[in-house]
Scaffold this motif. Structure first.
Motif, mmCIF file in Angstrom:
data_model
loop_
_atom_site.group_PDB
_atom_site.id
_atom_site.type_symbol
_atom_site.label_atom_id
_atom_site.label_comp_id
_atom_site.label_asym_id
_atom_site.label_seq_id
_atom_site.Cartn_x
_atom_site.Cartn_y
_atom_site.Cartn_z
ATOM 1 N N LEU A 462 0.831 -1.209 0.000
ATOM 2 C CA LEU A 462 0.000 0.000 0.000
ATOM 3 C C LEU A 462 0.862 1.253 0.000
ATOM 4 O O LEU A 462 0.542 2.253 -0.661
ATOM 5 N N ASP A 463 1.972 1.203 0.698
ATOM 6 C CA ASP A 463 2.885 2.340 0.776
ATOM 7 C C ASP A 463 3.452 2.685 -0.606
ATOM 8 O O ASP A 463 3.410 3.839 -1.044
ATOM 9 N N VAL A 464 3.967 1.686 -1.319
ATOM 10 C CA VAL A 464 4.564 1.973 -2.626
ATOM 11 C C VAL A 464 3.504 2.374 -3.646
ATOM 12 O O VAL A 464 3.793 3.100 -4.604
ATOM 13 N N ALA A 465 2.269 1.899 -3.447
ATOM 14 C CA ALA A 465 1.183 2.257 -4.362
ATOM 15 C C ALA A 465 0.547 3.596 -4.010
ATOM 16 O O ALA A 465 -0.365 4.051 -4.709
ATOM 17 N N LYS A 466 1.015 4.209 -2.930
ATOM 18 C CA LYS A 466 0.497 5.492 -2.453
ATOM 19 C C LYS A 466 -0.992 5.400 -2.116
ATOM 20 O O LYS A 466 -1.774 6.307 -2.391
ATOM 21 N N LEU A 467 -1.350 4.276 -1.533
ATOM 22 C CA LEU A 467 -2.730 4.036 -1.143
ATOM 23 C C LEU A 467 -2.843 3.994 0.376
ATOM 24 O O LEU A 467 -2.000 3.394 1.048
ATOM 25 N N LYS A 484 3.888 -3.259 9.534
ATOM 26 C CA LYS A 484 4.466 -1.934 9.294
ATOM 27 C C LYS A 484 5.214 -1.935 7.962
ATOM 28 O O LYS A 484 5.915 -2.893 7.642
ATOM 29 N N SER A 485 5.074 -0.866 7.222
ATOM 30 C CA SER A 485 5.784 -0.761 5.946
ATOM 31 C C SER A 485 7.294 -0.717 6.163
ATOM 32 O O SER A 485 7.778 -0.057 7.077
ATOM 33 N N PHE A 486 8.032 -1.456 5.307
ATOM 34 C CA PHE A 486 9.499 -1.374 5.370
ATOM 35 C C PHE A 486 10.065 -0.746 4.095
ATOM 36 O O PHE A 486 11.196 -1.010 3.710
ATOM 37 N N VAL A 487 9.271 0.105 3.447
ATOM 38 C CA VAL A 487 9.710 0.785 2.233
ATOM 39 C C VAL A 487 10.973 1.606 2.485
ATOM 40 O O VAL A 487 11.856 1.695 1.616
ATOM 41 N N ALA A 488 11.080 2.201 3.673
ATOM 42 C CA ALA A 488 12.257 3.033 3.975
ATOM 43 C C ALA A 488 13.549 2.256 3.801
ATOM 44 O O ALA A 488 14.582 2.825 3.416
ATOM 45 N N ASN A 491 15.862 1.960 0.112
ATOM 46 C CA ASN A 491 16.975 2.821 -0.302
ATOM 47 C C ASN A 491 17.776 3.380 0.859
ATOM 48 O O ASN A 491 18.638 4.231 0.664
ATOM 49 N N GLN A 492 17.492 2.894 2.061
ATOM 50 C CA GLN A 492 18.256 3.311 3.236
ATOM 51 C C GLN A 492 18.708 2.050 3.986
ATOM 52 O O GLN A 492 17.970 1.494 4.785
ATOM 53 N N PRO A 493 19.912 1.590 3.715
ATOM 54 C CA PRO A 493 20.391 0.348 4.340
ATOM 55 C C PRO A 493 20.285 0.344 5.857
ATOM 56 O O PRO A 493 20.050 -0.705 6.461
ATOM 57 N N ASN A 494 20.430 1.516 6.473
ATOM 58 C CA ASN A 494 20.419 1.587 7.934
ATOM 59 C C ASN A 494 19.104 2.119 8.487
ATOM 60 O O ASN A 494 19.050 2.567 9.635
ATOM 61 N N ALA A 495 18.055 2.059 7.676
ATOM 62 C CA ALA A 495 16.752 2.531 8.136
ATOM 63 C C ALA A 495 16.327 1.774 9.391
ATOM 64 O O ALA A 495 16.589 0.572 9.530
ATOM 65 N N GLU A 496 15.658 2.471 10.283
ATOM 66 C CA GLU A 496 15.219 1.853 11.531
ATOM 67 C C GLU A 496 14.125 0.817 11.257
ATOM 68 O O GLU A 496 13.257 1.019 10.420
ATOM 69 N N SER A 497 14.174 -0.277 11.967
ATOM 70 C CA SER A 497 13.114 -1.276 11.873
ATOM 71 C C SER A 497 11.860 -0.727 12.533
ATOM 72 O O SER A 497 11.884 -0.348 13.708
ATOM 73 N N LYS A 498 10.770 -0.703 11.794
ATOM 74 C CA LYS A 498 9.526 -0.179 12.335
ATOM 75 C C LYS A 498 8.733 -1.239 13.094
ATOM 76 O O LYS A 498 7.845 -0.913 13.875
#
Length: 781
Positions: A462-467, A484-488, A491-498
């Motif tokens: 849903l996140d990548v589809a902007k829905l 939880k979306s993990f889209v972050a 492109n961010q290798p060190n993005a925080e786990s949601k």
């Protein structure tokens, strides 16, 4: 009806997509009499997703361990998986629920499996919340959300999300794929199907089992998927698609073309102990596990390779060769689907999730593996000599095999346990590769170690589809997604786990994760009877710091008692909130609707009359005559006795079942006990011209010694009597009967034996060529 909306609203960002379906635009009223005097309005068109919404494909494999593919250190070559990873990302801390039905419903809804009422597999539903098998209306599936927003949707392969009493041709179809949002469905409903003789549904219609030379279901479903994708590209290129591709592989039965099996000849001769160590070292070199990971010892319940006989080693290595060929063949067919996207130019804008297993590797083969994996569901330990005598048939249509449990433990390297053990990462941690060239920037660091779970797939899509996540669907207020979306992390290798908190539970094996801590109970291993282990009340909890302990090798419960208490309290809260309690650790008993207390399609009936045309009836939509005395009465008519042939009624298939059939005018009742024993009772007399009544009376021997491996009065034998037009024409003692399950997919048919053939005396479907008035089955008290 899925909504249509005026063209002027297609690009209107003010459209409220939180309420689905989106209301139609109210049409303008006209007073002009003549249409020629009025400017026409803009035509109505289907609603489209927001600009830039990508295509999405989920490839979900079945019963594959973390360490079985080459991408994650194993020996099974999967070049398509490797290519997806090379193009995109590798997730090494992705989790499932540890069993198929639960994982699948969590994937497609973004809610926890107990929220979906799928605490175990569909066939073991009970009456308790969390385990009823009935997904509530306040949880709309992802395909429905996407379809309401303009996506084209399709599913191919294994479903296994429908309660068993609803899978029949006359069942309520509210949870069938077509009703939960898939415009196209081609596949099967049960936990498994014969890959050479599958029992299939196309849309809402049970279709004939394909019987072409060289047929294999994975190839068939890949062909079906490619055809559907090409059709969408031809007619709906301006609309994105969502495809869910879920092969039966590599769940039992392990079936593969011989040339794929032979590719792995000799590759596993080192045995599972050595394989586990080799995979572990390879995983560290590849970076899919930290270099300081500890390899815990194999569990005591697994025989060490050095202790096996030469015959056992011969059996077990062939079992693993078959499995490897099966898995590699599946990856090849997935590759054909991916190639079709490249040919049409759709690949770059397609977000692909390649999930390597809906749970860990399976130990359902127990110590010796099996030639017929249905033995496991009936509490039977197969004789290794039987497997050895049929070794050259393993992997072919003449087998229904599974490998020994030692391969499962090696396949789940670097973890200890396996499928079903939800409280160990060997059961719940699966590899995943993600590709989306238009959305994921190429990065040298392809490994992502964010803690993720299968419930995170839906919100990520849903996140990548902007829905937005809908608040209301079909007039029903929705509960929030647990994932939880993990889209972050794309492109961010060190993005925080949601994903901060996650509970696990299956059959009493339970655990809780929170911010790097993991507390768990190993209640029982899948291959053992729960009675051999502690009660739920006496279970011992363990604690792990998984920021430092990737493989759960170091229990620190004694070091951090307060943290353990905190985690136990958190589990209790999550269990209450998600309808996990009361925990049900029963095993094969729950396969029986009467014991489990779930609804049954028979609604307490003791007699069922079927007529010509009653076909494709699943086991849970037929009288449960297992472990009981029963009568079977068939009324037929023939105008040519000698040429009368075919099945009057049959239940099950090649590897378990019973059949009442006629050959050259002579009736036979035959019982097939797991392909080990065939007991035919053939009439001494032929049919007569005109109307005939054939009666089978089976009397269960409750006081008998029972069959091999059976206990508590289950699966015992009994006397069978065959009557023709009131005369006793045959009788025989049937030594063993099916205790729990004839088949997970091959059901009952009147006038044919669809799927696999119960008897070796005929070739399926062996359609009856005369008239059947009725067939009545009755339970005898």
């Amino acid at each position: 009806m899925f909504a249509l909306i005026a063209t002027r609203c297609l690009a209107d960002s003010t459209v409220d997509r939180t309420q689905l379906p989106i209301p139609d635009v109210e049409p303008k009223g006209y007073t002009e009499l003549d249409v020629r005097n009025v400017e026409p309005p803009e035509p109505y068109k289907a609603l489209k997703p927001p600009e830039g919404a990508p295509n999405v494909i989920v490839f979900l494999l079945d019963d594959v361990g973390f360490g079985q593919s080459t991408l994650f250190g194993g020996l099974v070559e999967m070049p398509t998986l490797d290519a997806i990873a090379e193009q995109g990302l590798v997730y090494n801390r992705f989790h499932t629920t540890a069993v198929c039905s639960a994982t699948r419903t969590a994937l497609l809804t973004g809610r926890n499996h107990h929220q979906n009422n799928m605490g175990s597999i569909a066939e073991t539903a009970t009456a308790f919340p969390g385990n009823t098998g009935m997904r509530p209306n306040y949880i709309a599936a992802l395909p429905k959300i996407l379809r309401y927003n303009g996506y084209k949707t399709a599913m191919f392969g294994k479903n296994h999300e429908i309660p068993p009493w609803q899978t029949g041709p006359a069942g309520d179809q509210t949870l069938w794929p077509s009703q939960v949002g898939f415009e196209k469905f081609y596949g099967f409903f049960g936990g498994e199907t014969d890959q050479f003789q599958p029992v299939l549904v196309d849309g809402v219609t049970r279709i004939k089992t394909p019987r072409t030379e060289g047929y294999h279901f994975t190839t068939d479903m890949a062909n079906q998927t490619i055809d559907w994708l090409n059709l969408q590209h031809s007619y709906n290129a301006d609309r994105p698609f969502f495809v869910y591709f879920a092969p039966g592989a590599a769940h039992a039965p392990h079936h593969a073309p011989k040339e794929w099996i032979d590719k792995y000849k000799g590759k596993f001769d080192m045995g599972w102990d050595a394989l586990r160590k080799e995979v572990f070292e390879r995983q560290k070199k590849l970076g899919v596990i930290p270099k300081d990971t500890i390899l815990p010892p194999m569990p005591d319940g697994v025989a060490r390779w050095s202790s096996l006989t030469s015959d056992e080693k011969k059996i077990f290595t062939r079992q693993m060769e078959v499995y490897a060929g099966y898995l590699a063949h599946t990856d090849h067919e997935i590759g054909r689907v991916v190639d079709s996207l490249k040919k049409t130019g759709e690949f770059d804008n397609t977000l692909i999730f390649y999930i390597v297993g809906d749970n860990g590797a399976s130990a359902e083969g127990n110590r010796n593996g099996s030639f017929n994996s249905l033995a496991f569901y009936n509490g039977i330990e197969e004789d290794p000599k039987f497997i050895l005598d049929n070794l050259d048939k393993l992997g072919s249509e003449d087998s229904f095999g599974h490998y020994a449990k030692g391969w499962a433990i090696a396949g789940d390297t670097p973890f200890v346990w396996m499928k079903g053990t939800a409280s160990d990462f060997g059961g719940s941690r699966n590899g995943m590769a993600v590709s989306w060239p238009d959305g994921i920037k190429k990065d040298k660091n392809v490994i992502r170690d964010q803690w993720t779970h299968v419930v995170d797939i839906a919100p990520t899509v849903l996140d990548v589809a902007k829905l937005p996540e809908p608040k209301e669907v079909d007039g029903v207020k929705q509960i929030p997604m647990a994932g939880k979306s993990f889209v972050a992390s794309f492109n961010q290798p060190n993005a925080e786990s949601k994903h901060k908190v996650q509970y696990f539970e299956l059959g009493g094996n339970r655990a809780i994760y929170k911010d790097g801590w993991f507390a768990r109970v190993i209640h029982w291993p899948l291959w053992e009877d729960t009675k051999k282990f502690s009660t739920l009340q006496d279970d011992k909890w363990e604690l792990f710091d998984i920021t430092k302990d990737f493989s759960l090798a170091n229990n620190v419960a004694d070091k951090y008692p307060d943290k353990l208490k905190e985690m136990q309290k958190l589990f209790d809260q999550e269990a209450f909130d998600n309808h996990v309690y009361p925990i049900d650790d029963r095993t094969l008993e729950r396969m029986n609707a009467e014991i489990a207390g779930r609804p049954d399609a028979m609604f307490g009936k003791k007699t069922l009359t079927l007529y010509s045309g009653a076909k494709g009836i699943p086991e849970n939509s037929f009288l449960n005559i297992k472990n009981k005395s029963f009568d079977l009465t068939a009324k037929i008519s023939t105008d040519n006795v000698k040429d009368t042939n075919g099945v009057i009624i049959a239940q099950g298939g090649n590897f378990a079942g019973w059949s009442l059939y006629v050959k050259n005018g002579v009736p036979t009742f035959e019982y097939n006990w797991l392909g080990y024993e065939y007991t035919p009772i053939t009439s001494k007399s032929p049919l007569k011209q005109g109307d005939n009544e054939i009666v089978v009376k089976f009397r269960y021997d409750e006081n008998g010694k029972g069959g091999k491996g059976n206990n508590a009065g289950l699966g015992k034998g009994g006397n069978a009597y065959l009557y023709l037009n009131g005369n006793l024409v045959g009788e025989k003692f049937i030594p063993n009967t099916i205790a729990s399950l004839y088949s997970l997919d091959d059901g009952v048919g009147v006038g044919e034996d669809e799927g696999g053939a119960v008897s070796k005396a005929y070739k399926a479907p062996f359609i009856f060529n005369q008239d059947i008035e009725s067939v009545t089955t009755s339970i005898v008290d």
